[in-house]
Design a protein around this motif. Structure first.
Motif, PDB file in Angstrom:
ATOM      1  N   UNK A  16      26.749  33.861  27.077  1.00  0.00           N
ATOM      2  CA  UNK A  16      27.274  33.334  28.335  1.00  0.00           C
ATOM      3  C   UNK A  16      28.761  33.657  28.461  1.00  0.00           C
ATOM      4  N   UNK A  17      29.437  33.746  27.336  1.00  0.00           N
ATOM      5  CA  UNK A  17      30.851  34.137  27.318  1.00  0.00           C
ATOM      6  C   UNK A  17      30.992  35.654  27.233  1.00  0.00           C
ATOM      7  N   UNK A  18      30.177  36.286  26.409  1.00  0.00           N
ATOM      8  CA  UNK A  18      30.247  37.736  26.182  1.00  0.00           C
ATOM      9  C   UNK A  18      30.139  38.529  27.485  1.00  0.00           C
ATOM     10  N   UNK A  19      29.045  38.347  28.203  1.00  0.00           N
ATOM     11  CA  UNK A  19      28.766  39.002  29.493  1.00  0.00           C
ATOM     12  C   UNK A  19      29.102  40.492  29.515  1.00  0.00           C
ATOM     13  N   UNK A  20      28.675  41.192  28.465  1.00  0.00           N
ATOM     14  CA  UNK A  20      28.815  42.648  28.460  1.00  0.00           C
ATOM     15  C   UNK A  20      30.210  43.174  28.215  1.00  0.00           C
ATOM     16  N   UNK A  21      31.066  42.409  27.552  1.00  0.00           N
ATOM     17  CA  UNK A  21      32.422  42.914  27.293  1.00  0.00           C
ATOM     18  C   UNK A  21      32.355  44.157  26.409  1.00  0.00           C
ATOM     19  N   UNK A  31      31.909  40.386  32.395  1.00  0.00           N
ATOM     20  CA  UNK A  31      31.665  40.281  33.835  1.00  0.00           C
ATOM     21  C   UNK A  31      31.381  38.852  34.281  1.00  0.00           C
ATOM     22  N   UNK A  32      31.735  37.853  33.452  1.00  0.00           N
ATOM     23  CA  UNK A  32      31.371  36.489  33.774  1.00  0.00           C
ATOM     24  C   UNK A  32      32.530  35.555  34.019  1.00  0.00           C
ATOM     25  N   UNK A  33      32.352  34.308  33.605  1.00  0.00           N
ATOM     26  CA  UNK A  33      33.323  33.267  33.928  1.00  0.00           C
ATOM     27  C   UNK A  33      34.696  33.512  33.328  1.00  0.00           C
ATOM     28  N   UNK A  34      34.776  34.195  32.179  1.00  0.00           N
ATOM     29  CA  UNK A  34      36.085  34.455  31.573  1.00  0.00           C
ATOM     30  C   UNK A  34      36.929  35.332  32.496  1.00  0.00           C
ATOM     31  N   UNK A  35      36.313  36.352  33.045  1.00  0.00           N
ATOM     32  CA  UNK A  35      37.035  37.210  33.992  1.00  0.00           C
ATOM     33  C   UNK A  35      37.479  36.411  35.216  1.00  0.00           C
ATOM     34  N   UNK A  36      36.620  35.557  35.723  1.00  0.00           N
ATOM     35  CA  UNK A  36      36.973  34.758  36.891  1.00  0.00           C
ATOM     36  C   UNK A  36      38.126  33.803  36.595  1.00  0.00           C
ATOM     37  N   UNK A  37      38.109  33.198  35.430  1.00  0.00           N
ATOM     38  CA  UNK A  37      39.222  32.330  35.037  1.00  0.00           C
ATOM     39  C   UNK A  37      40.513  33.131  34.968  1.00  0.00           C
ATOM     40  N   UNK A  38      40.452  34.306  34.343  1.00  0.00           N
ATOM     41  CA  UNK A  38      41.643  35.145  34.220  1.00  0.00           C
ATOM     42  C   UNK A  38      42.199  35.511  35.590  1.00  0.00           C
ATOM     43  N   UNK A  39      41.311  35.853  36.517  1.00  0.00           N
ATOM     44  CA  UNK A  39      41.754  36.255  37.857  1.00  0.00           C
ATOM     45  C   UNK A  39      42.365  35.097  38.634  1.00  0.00           C
ATOM     46  N   UNK A  40      42.029  33.871  38.252  1.00  0.00           N
ATOM     47  CA  UNK A  40      42.562  32.703  38.941  1.00  0.00           C
ATOM     48  C   UNK A  40      43.899  32.239  38.364  1.00  0.00           C
ATOM     49  N   UNK A  41      44.261  32.759  37.195  1.00  0.00           N
ATOM     50  CA  UNK A  41      45.507  32.375  36.537  1.00  0.00           C
ATOM     51  C   UNK A  41      46.603  33.398  36.825  1.00  0.00           C
ATOM     52  N   UNK A  42      47.861  33.031  36.615  1.00  0.00           N
ATOM     53  CA  UNK A  42      48.936  34.005  36.797  1.00  0.00           C
ATOM     54  C   UNK A  42      48.702  35.243  35.925  1.00  0.00           C
ATOM     55  N   UNK A  43      48.998  36.427  36.423  1.00  0.00           N
ATOM     56  CA  UNK A  43      48.725  37.656  35.656  1.00  0.00           C
ATOM     57  C   UNK A  43      49.508  37.754  34.356  1.00  0.00           C
ATOM     58  N   UNK A  44      50.544  36.954  34.217  1.00  0.00           N
ATOM     59  CA  UNK A  44      51.342  36.983  32.997  1.00  0.00           C
ATOM     60  C   UNK A  44      50.662  36.283  31.823  1.00  0.00           C
ATOM     61  N   UNK A  45      49.617  35.516  32.107  1.00  0.00           N
ATOM     62  CA  UNK A  45      48.915  34.786  31.054  1.00  0.00           C
ATOM     63  C   UNK A  45      47.885  35.698  30.398  1.00  0.00           C
ATOM     64  N   UNK A  46      47.916  35.795  29.083  1.00  0.00           N
ATOM     65  CA  UNK A  46      46.953  36.624  28.350  1.00  0.00           C
ATOM     66  C   UNK A  46      45.643  35.871  28.171  1.00  0.00           C
ATOM     67  N   UNK A  47      44.552  36.531  28.529  1.00  0.00           N
ATOM     68  CA  UNK A  47      43.215  35.952  28.353  1.00  0.00           C
ATOM     69  C   UNK A  47      42.395  36.905  27.494  1.00  0.00           C
ATOM     70  N   UNK A  48      41.733  36.366  26.486  1.00  0.00           N
ATOM     71  CA  UNK A  48      40.928  37.158  25.564  1.00  0.00           C
ATOM     72  C   UNK A  48      39.506  36.619  25.526  1.00  0.00           C
ATOM     73  N   UNK A  49      38.538  37.513  25.432  1.00  0.00           N
ATOM     74  CA  UNK A  49      37.130  37.143  25.355  1.00  0.00           C
ATOM     75  C   UNK A  49      36.581  37.591  24.003  1.00  0.00           C
ATOM     76  N   UNK A  50      36.075  36.632  23.238  1.00  0.00           N
ATOM     77  CA  UNK A  50      35.450  36.944  21.961  1.00  0.00           C
ATOM     78  C   UNK A  50      34.056  36.325  21.869  1.00  0.00           C
ATOM     79  N   UNK A  51      33.353  36.352  22.999  1.00  0.00           N
ATOM     80  CA  UNK A  51      31.954  35.949  22.980  1.00  0.00           C
ATOM     81  C   UNK A  51      31.102  37.030  22.341  1.00  0.00           C
ATOM     82  N   UNK A  52      30.024  36.638  21.674  1.00  0.00           N
ATOM     83  CA  UNK A  52      29.096  37.593  21.059  1.00  0.00           C
ATOM     84  C   UNK A  52      27.668  37.138  21.352  1.00  0.00           C
ATOM     85  N   UNK A  53      26.897  38.038  21.940  1.00  0.00           N
ATOM     86  CA  UNK A  53      25.508  37.742  22.286  1.00  0.00           C
ATOM     87  C   UNK A  53      24.742  37.167  21.096  1.00  0.00           C
ATOM     88  N   UNK A  54      23.959  36.142  21.355  1.00  0.00           N
ATOM     89  CA  UNK A  54      23.057  35.610  20.349  1.00  0.00           C
ATOM     90  C   UNK A  54      23.665  34.665  19.337  1.00  0.00           C
TER      91      UNK A  54
END
Length: 208
Positions: A16-21, A31-54
């Motif tokens: 659910x976090x991974x979403x094909x990263x 392509x999921x909620x992590x990207x949407x959260x990042x797009x809603x925050x100031x661009x200066x904030x670093x967002x990292x996704x470490x979801x792994x399927x399964x």
């Protein structure tokens, strides 16, 4: 909660976090909620996704040092638990609640102690797509309670992803949010992202 350019927000969990990263690109958000959260925050904030399927919680703990602690996050968000339930029913692989809760507690404690990270814990969710999945709640209900206890023990901000999706399902129907009961559609991911942003007090962007 205000985020600054010095913040590093790390999201970790299962598919659910991974979403094909892209595993070859450390900055890939999927392509999921992590990207949407990042797009809603100031661009200066670093967002990292470490979801792994399964991933189950035992998998999360096994990679915690390299995928979380080594990256020095200031905010860590964890969404885990549905696979601990799912594997019981499709593969006969139990994830005993005491062990699950203890493992989740350990990784949260490490993030807080080693990185001084602020903690967010998202509840696992299920929007049953079949009668068989309805029976999963006998496992998932107590597991969600364990997630809430582990979060409370560390003073984590709780994101009631499960409640947000169930409310949205009353309006849109469960299939519009997660056709297989587990993996969100784009609409489902918007609901998840909005729940996180609301819990963080970060506001909700136009795309969410």
């Amino acid at each position: 909660m205000q985020f600054t350019p010095s913040d590093r927000l790390l999201f970790v969990g299962d598919s659910v976090t991974d979403t094909g990263r892209d595993r070859e690109d450390p900055s890939s958000l999927g392509a999921g909620y992590v990207r949407l959260v990042s797009e809603a925050l100031p661009p200066s904030v670093t967002v990292l996704n470490r979801g792994v399927n399964g991933n189950r919680v035992r998998d999360l703990e096994a990679r915690w040092s390299t995928d979380v602690l080594a990256l020095g996050p200031t905010v860590v968000t964890v969404l885990i638990g549905i696979n601990d339930t799912w594997r019981r029913y499709d593969r006969g692989l139990p994830s005993p609640l005491p062990e699950f809760e203890a493992a989740l507690g350990r990784v949260l404690a490490l993030a807080e102690e080693k990185c001084a990270a602020r903690l967010f814990v998202m509840t696992p969710f299920l929007l049953p797509a079949t009668p068989e999945q309805e029976t999963w709640f006998e496992d998932l209900g107590p597991r969600t309670d364990a997630v809430l206890r582990a979060a409370a023990a560390r003073g984590a901000t709780v994101v009631r992803t499960d409640l947000a999706l169930h409310r949205a399902a009353e309006e849109h129907g469960a299939a519009a949010l997660a056709p297989d009961g587990v993996h969100p559609t784009p609409l489902g991911h918007r609901v998840v992202a909005k729940a996180w942003l609301t819990a963080a007090g970060a506001g909700v962007g136009a795309g969410v």
